[in-house]
Scaffold this motif. Structure first.
Motif, PDB file in Angstrom:
ATOM      1  N   PRO A 114       0.805  -1.228   0.000  1.00  0.00           N
ATOM      2  CA  PRO A 114       0.000   0.000   0.000  1.00  0.00           C
ATOM      3  C   PRO A 114       0.839   1.280   0.000  1.00  0.00           C
ATOM      4  CG  PRO A 114      -0.215  -1.173   2.101  1.00  0.00           C
ATOM      5  CD  PRO A 114       0.485  -2.089   1.155  1.00  0.00           C
ATOM      6  N   ILE A 115       2.039   1.236   0.574  1.00  0.00           N
ATOM      7  CA  ILE A 115       2.902   2.434   0.521  1.00  0.00           C
ATOM      8  C   ILE A 115       3.240   2.737  -0.938  1.00  0.00           C
ATOM      9  CG2 ILE A 115       5.247   3.247   1.003  1.00  0.00           C
ATOM     10  CD1 ILE A 115       5.021   1.816   3.749  1.00  0.00           C
ATOM     11  N   ALA A 116       3.623   1.708  -1.688  1.00  0.00           N
ATOM     12  CA  ALA A 116       3.956   1.919  -3.104  1.00  0.00           C
ATOM     13  C   ALA A 116       2.742   2.482  -3.845  1.00  0.00           C
ATOM     14  CB  ALA A 116       4.415   0.599  -3.730  1.00  0.00           C
ATOM     15  N   GLN A 117       1.561   1.974  -3.507  1.00  0.00           N
ATOM     16  CA  GLN A 117       0.350   2.465  -4.187  1.00  0.00           C
ATOM     17  C   GLN A 117       0.082   3.926  -3.832  1.00  0.00           C
ATOM     18  OE1 GLN A 117      -2.173  -0.745  -2.835  1.00  0.00           O
ATOM     19  NE2 GLN A 117      -2.237  -1.638  -4.874  1.00  0.00           N
ATOM     20  N   ALA A 118       0.291   4.285  -2.564  1.00  0.00           N
ATOM     21  CA  ALA A 118       0.061   5.683  -2.151  1.00  0.00           C
ATOM     22  C   ALA A 118       1.062   6.612  -2.843  1.00  0.00           C
ATOM     23  CB  ALA A 118       0.177   5.806  -0.632  1.00  0.00           C
ATOM     24  N   LEU A 119       2.302   6.168  -2.962  1.00  0.00           N
ATOM     25  CA  LEU A 119       3.321   7.022  -3.602  1.00  0.00           C
ATOM     26  C   LEU A 119       3.071   7.153  -5.105  1.00  0.00           C
ATOM     27  CD1 LEU A 119       6.495   5.766  -1.693  1.00  0.00           C
ATOM     28  CD2 LEU A 119       5.417   8.019  -1.482  1.00  0.00           C
ATOM     29  N   ARG A 120       2.501   6.111  -5.700  1.00  0.00           N
ATOM     30  CA  ARG A 120       2.170   6.198  -7.140  1.00  0.00           C
ATOM     31  C   ARG A 120       0.933   7.067  -7.346  1.00  0.00           C
ATOM     32  NH1 ARG A 120       3.474   0.577  -7.511  1.00  0.00           N
ATOM     33  NH2 ARG A 120       5.598   0.431  -8.324  1.00  0.00           N
ATOM     34  N   LEU A 121      -0.003   6.953  -6.418  1.00  0.00           N
ATOM     35  CA  LEU A 121      -1.251   7.728  -6.519  1.00  0.00           C
ATOM     36  C   LEU A 121      -0.942   9.223  -6.470  1.00  0.00           C
ATOM     37  CD1 LEU A 121      -4.426   7.579  -6.362  1.00  0.00           C
ATOM     38  CD2 LEU A 121      -4.146   7.833  -3.885  1.00  0.00           C
ATOM     39  N   ARG A 122      -0.067   9.616  -5.536  1.00  0.00           N
ATOM     40  CA  ARG A 122       0.262  11.028  -5.385  1.00  0.00           C
ATOM     41  C   ARG A 122       1.758  11.164  -5.093  1.00  0.00           C
ATOM     42  NH1 ARG A 122      -3.467  13.499  -1.262  1.00  0.00           N
ATOM     43  NH2 ARG A 122      -4.793  11.824  -2.002  1.00  0.00           N
ATOM     44  N   PRO A 123       2.585  11.227  -6.137  1.00  0.00           N
ATOM     45  CA  PRO A 123       4.032  11.325  -5.909  1.00  0.00           C
ATOM     46  C   PRO A 123       4.356  12.529  -5.032  1.00  0.00           C
ATOM     47  CG  PRO A 123       3.558  10.930  -8.227  1.00  0.00           C
ATOM     48  CD  PRO A 123       2.241  11.204  -7.558  1.00  0.00           C
ATOM     49  N   VAL A 124       5.361  12.377  -4.153  1.00  0.00           N
ATOM     50  CA  VAL A 124       5.688  13.467  -3.225  1.00  0.00           C
ATOM     51  C   VAL A 124       6.900  14.240  -3.756  1.00  0.00           C
ATOM     52  CG1 VAL A 124       4.701  12.303  -1.225  1.00  0.00           C
ATOM     53  CG2 VAL A 124       7.112  11.955  -1.767  1.00  0.00           C
ATOM     54  N   PRO A 125       6.939  15.560  -3.457  1.00  0.00           N
ATOM     55  CA  PRO A 125       8.020  16.392  -4.002  1.00  0.00           C
ATOM     56  C   PRO A 125       9.279  16.426  -3.134  1.00  0.00           C
ATOM     57  CG  PRO A 125       6.390  17.762  -2.901  1.00  0.00           C
ATOM     58  CD  PRO A 125       5.913  16.353  -2.760  1.00  0.00           C
ATOM     59  N   VAL A 126       9.334  15.574  -2.105  1.00  0.00           N
ATOM     60  CA  VAL A 126      10.516  15.510  -1.229  1.00  0.00           C
ATOM     61  C   VAL A 126      11.030  14.067  -1.254  1.00  0.00           C
ATOM     62  CG1 VAL A 126       9.736  17.375   0.308  1.00  0.00           C
ATOM     63  CG2 VAL A 126       9.083  15.001   0.809  1.00  0.00           C
ATOM     64  N   PRO A 127      12.278  13.851  -0.812  1.00  0.00           N
ATOM     65  CA  PRO A 127      12.793  12.476  -0.827  1.00  0.00           C
ATOM     66  C   PRO A 127      11.962  11.536   0.053  1.00  0.00           C
ATOM     67  CG  PRO A 127      14.578  14.052  -0.487  1.00  0.00           C
ATOM     68  CD  PRO A 127      13.300  14.823  -0.385  1.00  0.00           C
ATOM     69  N   VAL A 128      11.795  10.324  -0.440  1.00  0.00           N
ATOM     70  CA  VAL A 128      11.132   9.267   0.333  1.00  0.00           C
ATOM     71  C   VAL A 128      12.223   8.416   0.979  1.00  0.00           C
ATOM     72  CG1 VAL A 128       9.687   7.202   0.191  1.00  0.00           C
ATOM     73  CG2 VAL A 128       9.103   9.239  -1.156  1.00  0.00           C
ATOM     74  N   VAL A 129      12.148   8.315   2.309  1.00  0.00           N
ATOM     75  CA  VAL A 129      13.152   7.576   3.090  1.00  0.00           C
ATOM     76  C   VAL A 129      12.517   6.276   3.581  1.00  0.00           C
ATOM     77  CG1 VAL A 129      14.676   7.637   5.108  1.00  0.00           C
ATOM     78  CG2 VAL A 129      14.180   9.760   3.854  1.00  0.00           C
ATOM     79  N   TYR A 130      13.136   5.162   3.238  1.00  0.00           N
ATOM     80  CA  TYR A 130      12.627   3.841   3.648  1.00  0.00           C
ATOM     81  C   TYR A 130      13.487   3.381   4.823  1.00  0.00           C
ATOM     82  CZ  TYR A 130      10.690  -0.873   2.851  1.00  0.00           C
ATOM     83  OH  TYR A 130      10.033  -2.089   2.952  1.00  0.00           O
ATOM     84  N   ASN A 131      12.923   3.512   6.036  1.00  0.00           N
ATOM     85  CA  ASN A 131      13.651   3.363   7.299  1.00  0.00           C
ATOM     86  C   ASN A 131      13.344   1.968   7.852  1.00  0.00           C
ATOM     87  OD1 ASN A 131      14.527   3.672   9.955  1.00  0.00           O
ATOM     88  ND2 ASN A 131      13.790   5.780  10.108  1.00  0.00           N
ATOM     89  N   SER A 132      14.254   1.032   7.582  1.00  0.00           N
ATOM     90  CA  SER A 132      13.916  -0.386   7.736  1.00  0.00           C
ATOM     91  C   SER A 132      14.908  -1.122   8.626  1.00  0.00           C
ATOM     92  CB  SER A 132      13.918  -1.000   6.322  1.00  0.00           C
ATOM     93  OG  SER A 132      14.329  -2.333   6.306  1.00  0.00           O
ATOM     94  N   SER A 133      14.441  -2.208   9.206  1.00  0.00           N
ATOM     95  CA  SER A 133      15.325  -3.076  10.003  1.00  0.00           C
ATOM     96  C   SER A 133      16.391  -3.745   9.144  1.00  0.00           C
ATOM     97  CB  SER A 133      14.486  -4.171  10.662  1.00  0.00           C
ATOM     98  OG  SER A 133      13.981  -5.055   9.654  1.00  0.00           O
ATOM     99  N   GLY A 134      16.209  -3.701   7.842  1.00  0.00           N
ATOM    100  CA  GLY A 134      17.125  -4.395   6.934  1.00  0.00           C
ATOM    101  C   GLY A 134      16.644  -5.809   6.602  1.00  0.00           C
ATOM    102  N   TYR A 135      15.599  -6.274   7.304  1.00  0.00           N
ATOM    103  CA  TYR A 135      15.099  -7.640   7.080  1.00  0.00           C
ATOM    104  C   TYR A 135      14.115  -7.580   5.913  1.00  0.00           C
ATOM    105  CZ  TYR A 135      13.647 -12.329   8.695  1.00  0.00           C
ATOM    106  OH  TYR A 135      13.391 -13.683   8.812  1.00  0.00           O
TER     107      TYR A 135
END
Ligand code: SF4
Length: 296
Positions: A114-135
């Motif tokens: 759903p995050i990918a769908q939200a970003l495709r629906l309305r692209p954001v004008p600032v960097p998108v940071v994917y803050n992950s455990s690495g898993y």
């Protein structure tokens, strides 16, 4: 939306995820559930800057660290508001209107779709940071290619039995190591804007655990031996025992000055492009309240 056989993370549960219900390891339905969306000033300076990072804390987690400082939302799943995809896009928009340097997705893996769908629906004008455990799996990361500007993965461990003991995932090292290489392939070298904000690239984080300096040194050595030079590494010394840490006496304390200096010395020796988060930030006061801010 329904996801028939979820395989978004290395748990590969293969379960059906309905909008509000899921029976996989993360226990999450497929609709994004968010516990807080607000400007955050306690990330690294290249992420928080002066105006704050537009941080979206997702409920649930695919890992299960016994010491998690976000335990209330990651493991207890005690707080969270379920959103539709347009509502998630609205949350991003409101953070941008507040002046956020970026959209910082914390613990996003279980909602990568759903995050990918939200970003495709309305692209954001600032960097998108994917803050992950690495898993992460290669497949999920490849699905995000072109949507994420900055990857902020942890490399918590390189030793399977330590990853098993503290995060319930002995396969964490192999997945996280491959994930970091895939993230770097997607983003290329780090790029900063004129304000020093990381606008593209991958920055690897490592949290020093008490009694585990040997593991921290092994992590730094792996990064030195496997990453191209210039990849920023954030060494975090602000561990405070949270969650179920009391059941693991060896990690039920902060790190000592000696432990910190030992790992910091190793960081210098490796020649990695390191940033050190001081021990002085090792207080529970730095953990944001999970109170549905930005979601009501
Ligand atoms: S995202 Fe959740 S349900 Fe899907 S594989 Fe991972 S833990 Fe299992």
């Amino acid at each position: 939306m329904i996801l028939e056989q979820c395989s978004l993370c290395p748990r590969h549960c293969g379960v059906r995820r309905e909008p509000s219900q899921g029976k996989g390891f993360c226990q999450m339905g497929i609709h994004p559930m968010v516990a807080r969306a607000a400007l955050h000033f306690w990330e690294e300076p290249c992420i928080s800057g002066t105006k704050g990072s537009g941080t979206v804390f997702f409920t649930g987690c695919t890992l299960g660290c016994v010491f998690c400082q976000n335990y209330e939302i990651s493991t207890r799943r005690a707080v969270g508001k379920e959103l539709t995809i347009p509502e998630l896009a609205d949350v991003f928009q409101r953070l941008i209107e507040q002046g956020a340097h970026n959209i910082n997705l914390v613990s996003p893996t279980q909602f990568a779709l759903p995050i990918a769908q939200a970003l495709r629906l309305r692209p954001v004008p600032v960097p998108v940071v994917y803050n992950s455990s690495g898993y992460e799996t290669q497949e999920t990361l490849q699905m995000l290619e072109g949507l994420v500007d900055v990857y902020l993965p942890d490399l918590k461990y390189v030793t399977p039995h330590i990853a098993g003991r503290y995060s319930g995932a002995p396969d964490y090292p192999e997945y996280a190591q491959k994930a970091i290489l895939e993230m770097l392939r997607q983003t290329g070298p780090a790029q900063f804007d004129e304000q020093g904000i990381l606008v593209k690239g991958t920055m690897v984080r490592h949290l020093i655990l008490p009694g585990n300096t040997r593991e921290s040194i092994a992590v730094l050595e792996w990064l030195r031996d496997n990453l191209p030079s210039g990849v920023p590494v954030s060494l975090m010394a602000q561990y405070v025992p949270c969650g179920k840490a009391a059941q693991f006496p060896e990690i039920n304390r902060s790190i000592t000055v000696r432990e910190f200096e030992k790992v910091e010395h190793c960081l210098m020796e490796t020649g990695l492009d390191g940033f050190v988060q001081e021990r002085s930030s090792a207080q529970k006061g730095y953990i944001p309240p999970f109170d549905l801010q930005g979601l009501k």
